[in-house]
Design a protein around this motif. Structure first.
Motif, PDB file in Angstrom:
ATOM      1  N   ALA A 295      -7.880  11.206   7.619  1.00 52.81           N
ATOM      2  CA  ALA A 295      -8.511  11.847   6.461  1.00 52.81           C
ATOM      3  C   ALA A 295      -9.999  12.011   6.735  1.00 52.81           C
ATOM      4  O   ALA A 295     -10.580  11.297   7.555  1.00 52.81           O
ATOM      5  N   THR A 296     -10.589  12.964   6.040  1.00 54.97           N
ATOM      6  CA  THR A 296     -12.036  13.136   6.072  1.00 54.97           C
ATOM      7  C   THR A 296     -12.534  13.173   4.629  1.00 54.97           C
ATOM      8  O   THR A 296     -11.813  13.589   3.722  1.00 54.97           O
ATOM      9  N   MET A 297     -13.754  12.716   4.427  1.00 51.45           N
ATOM     10  CA  MET A 297     -14.316  12.694   3.084  1.00 51.45           C
ATOM     11  C   MET A 297     -15.810  12.985   3.164  1.00 51.45           C
ATOM     12  O   MET A 297     -16.455  12.634   4.161  1.00 51.45           O
ATOM     13  N   THR A 298     -16.324  13.624   2.146  1.00 51.38           N
ATOM     14  CA  THR A 298     -17.768  13.757   1.995  1.00 51.38           C
ATOM     15  C   THR A 298     -18.160  12.982   0.748  1.00 51.38           C
ATOM     16  O   THR A 298     -17.368  12.838  -0.185  1.00 51.38           O
ATOM     17  N   GLY A 299     -19.380  12.461   0.746  1.00 49.66           N
ATOM     18  CA  GLY A 299     -19.842  11.685  -0.393  1.00 49.66           C
ATOM     19  C   GLY A 299     -21.275  12.028  -0.749  1.00 49.66           C
ATOM     20  O   GLY A 299     -22.137  12.141   0.127  1.00 49.66           O
TER      21      GLY A 299
ATOM     22  N   GLY B 262       7.059   6.247   0.767  1.00 49.92           N
ATOM     23  CA  GLY B 262       7.108   5.300   1.868  1.00 49.92           C
ATOM     24  C   GLY B 262       5.935   5.379   2.828  1.00 49.92           C
ATOM     25  O   GLY B 262       5.995   4.816   3.919  1.00 49.92           O
ATOM     26  N   VAL B 263       4.880   6.095   2.441  1.00 56.52           N
ATOM     27  CA  VAL B 263       3.674   6.185   3.268  1.00 56.52           C
ATOM     28  C   VAL B 263       2.501   5.610   2.471  1.00 56.52           C
ATOM     29  O   VAL B 263       2.599   5.377   1.262  1.00 56.52           O
ATOM     30  N   CYS B 264       1.398   5.401   3.150  1.00 58.47           N
ATOM     31  CA  CYS B 264       0.220   4.813   2.504  1.00 58.47           C
ATOM     32  C   CYS B 264      -0.259   5.695   1.355  1.00 58.47           C
ATOM     33  O   CYS B 264      -0.458   6.898   1.512  1.00 58.47           O
ATOM     34  N   GLN B 265      -0.456   5.081   0.216  1.00 59.08           N
ATOM     35  CA  GLN B 265      -0.936   5.772  -0.972  1.00 59.08           C
ATOM     36  C   GLN B 265      -2.347   6.308  -0.714  1.00 59.08           C
ATOM     37  O   GLN B 265      -3.184   5.624  -0.110  1.00 59.08           O
ATOM     38  N   GLY B 266      -2.614   7.535  -1.115  1.00 64.38           N
ATOM     39  CA  GLY B 266      -3.899   8.169  -0.846  1.00 64.38           C
ATOM     40  C   GLY B 266      -5.088   7.406  -1.406  1.00 64.38           C
ATOM     41  O   GLY B 266      -6.171   7.410  -0.826  1.00 64.38           O
ATOM     42  N   GLY B 267      -4.894   6.743  -2.529  1.00 64.16           N
ATOM     43  CA  GLY B 267      -5.978   5.976  -3.138  1.00 64.16           C
ATOM     44  C   GLY B 267      -6.439   4.823  -2.265  1.00 64.16           C
ATOM     45  O   GLY B 267      -7.599   4.404  -2.338  1.00 64.16           O
TER      46      GLY B 267
ATOM     47  N   HIS C 135       0.804  -1.216   0.000  1.00 61.30           N
ATOM     48  CA  HIS C 135       0.000   0.000   0.000  1.00 61.30           C
ATOM     49  C   HIS C 135       0.845   1.278   0.000  1.00 61.30           C
ATOM     50  O   HIS C 135       0.296   2.373  -0.074  1.00 61.30           O
ATOM     51  N   LEU C 136       2.155   1.135   0.110  1.00 60.51           N
ATOM     52  CA  LEU C 136       3.022   2.302   0.249  1.00 60.51           C
ATOM     53  C   LEU C 136       3.329   2.937  -1.100  1.00 60.51           C
ATOM     54  O   LEU C 136       3.499   2.255  -2.108  1.00 60.51           O
ATOM     55  N   ASN C 137       3.425   4.276  -1.093  1.00 60.82           N
ATOM     56  CA  ASN C 137       3.779   5.001  -2.311  1.00 60.82           C
ATOM     57  C   ASN C 137       5.284   5.247  -2.347  1.00 60.82           C
ATOM     58  O   ASN C 137       6.028   4.736  -1.498  1.00 60.82           O
TER      59      ASN C 137
ATOM     60  N   LYS D 115      -3.153  13.315   7.618  1.00 56.97           N
ATOM     61  CA  LYS D 115      -1.965  12.713   8.218  1.00 56.97           C
ATOM     62  C   LYS D 115      -1.603  11.470   7.413  1.00 56.97           C
ATOM     63  O   LYS D 115      -2.484  10.739   6.962  1.00 56.97           O
ATOM     64  N   SER D 116      -0.319  11.213   7.252  1.00 58.05           N
ATOM     65  CA  SER D 116       0.126  10.037   6.513  1.00 58.05           C
ATOM     66  C   SER D 116      -0.026   8.775   7.341  1.00 58.05           C
ATOM     67  O   SER D 116       0.319   8.760   8.527  1.00 58.05           O
ATOM     68  N   ALA D 117      -0.517   7.729   6.714  1.00 58.13           N
ATOM     69  CA  ALA D 117      -0.594   6.416   7.367  1.00 58.13           C
ATOM     70  C   ALA D 117       0.692   5.650   7.072  1.00 58.13           C
ATOM     71  O   ALA D 117       1.265   5.764   5.991  1.00 58.13           O
ATOM     72  N   GLN D 118       1.117   4.868   8.049  1.00 57.97           N
ATOM     73  CA  GLN D 118       2.359   4.112   7.952  1.00 57.97           C
ATOM     74  C   GLN D 118       2.069   2.622   7.846  1.00 57.97           C
ATOM     75  O   GLN D 118       0.999   2.155   8.246  1.00 57.97           O
ATOM     76  N   GLN D 119       3.043   1.881   7.355  1.00 58.13           N
ATOM     77  CA  GLN D 119       2.913   0.431   7.308  1.00 58.13           C
ATOM     78  C   GLN D 119       2.618  -0.087   8.720  1.00 58.13           C
ATOM     79  O   GLN D 119       3.235   0.339   9.690  1.00 58.13           O
ATOM     80  N   GLY D 120       1.638  -0.964   8.828  1.00 61.03           N
ATOM     81  CA  GLY D 120       1.232  -1.514  10.112  1.00 61.03           C
ATOM     82  C   GLY D 120       0.044  -0.803  10.741  1.00 61.03           C
ATOM     83  O   GLY D 120      -0.597  -1.349  11.646  1.00 61.03           O
TER      84      GLY D 120
END
Length: 138
Positions: free
Chosen positions: A119-123, A45-50, A40-42, A82-87
């Motif tokens: 993250a926050t999202m509206t849908g 080295g952090v979680c890809q936004g997608g 999942h890392l980009n 905020k960036s998510a990390q592996q784990g």
């Protein structure tokens, strides 16, 4: 017996393929989870936004379709805080703000295992005129 949680966990092949799974659905509410893995890392080295978007979108799909009418997302806005990390264990919680007969609107919040808002999202979804049948939510 067909449940909405099984229908979406199995039917959304992309979300399933990255490891996102719905854990809870109630009318107007859904929770999905994913553990960030190396895949999942980009490049930074952090979680890809997608990945975070897909997790939030899965919870959104559950809420939008919880009324038994095929509903498709037509507008989403996500803000990465905020960036998510592996784990990290990410949780997306979606709450219906407006149960409109044609254009339901939701807020989605993604947190990590520490409760940090990532993250926050509206849908905004469009309710079609087609049934989306299931026997129960869970």
């Amino acid at each position: 017996m067909t449940t909405l949680i099984d229908k979406l966990n199995q039917g959304d092949r992309f979300a399933s393929g990255i490891g996102a799974q719905l854990k809870e659905i109630r009318e107007g509410y859904a929770r999905a989870e994913l553990t960030v893995q190396e895949r999942h890392l980009n490049g930074a080295g952090v979680c890809q936004g997608g990945v975070m978007y897909t997790l939030a979108d899965l919870a959104f799909a559950a809420v939008a379709n919880s009324r038994g009418i095929l509903s498709l997302g037509i507008s989403n806005t996500i803000t990465m805080l905020k960036s998510a990390q592996q784990g990290d264990v990410l949780t997306a919680e979606c709450t219906e703000v407006l149960n409109h007969h044609r254009l339901p609107y939701c807020d989605i919040r993604i947190t990590n295992q520490n409760g940090d808002i990532m993250a926050t999202m509206t849908g905004l979804a469009y309710r079609t005129k087609r049934d989306f049948p299931f026997d129960s939510l869970m």
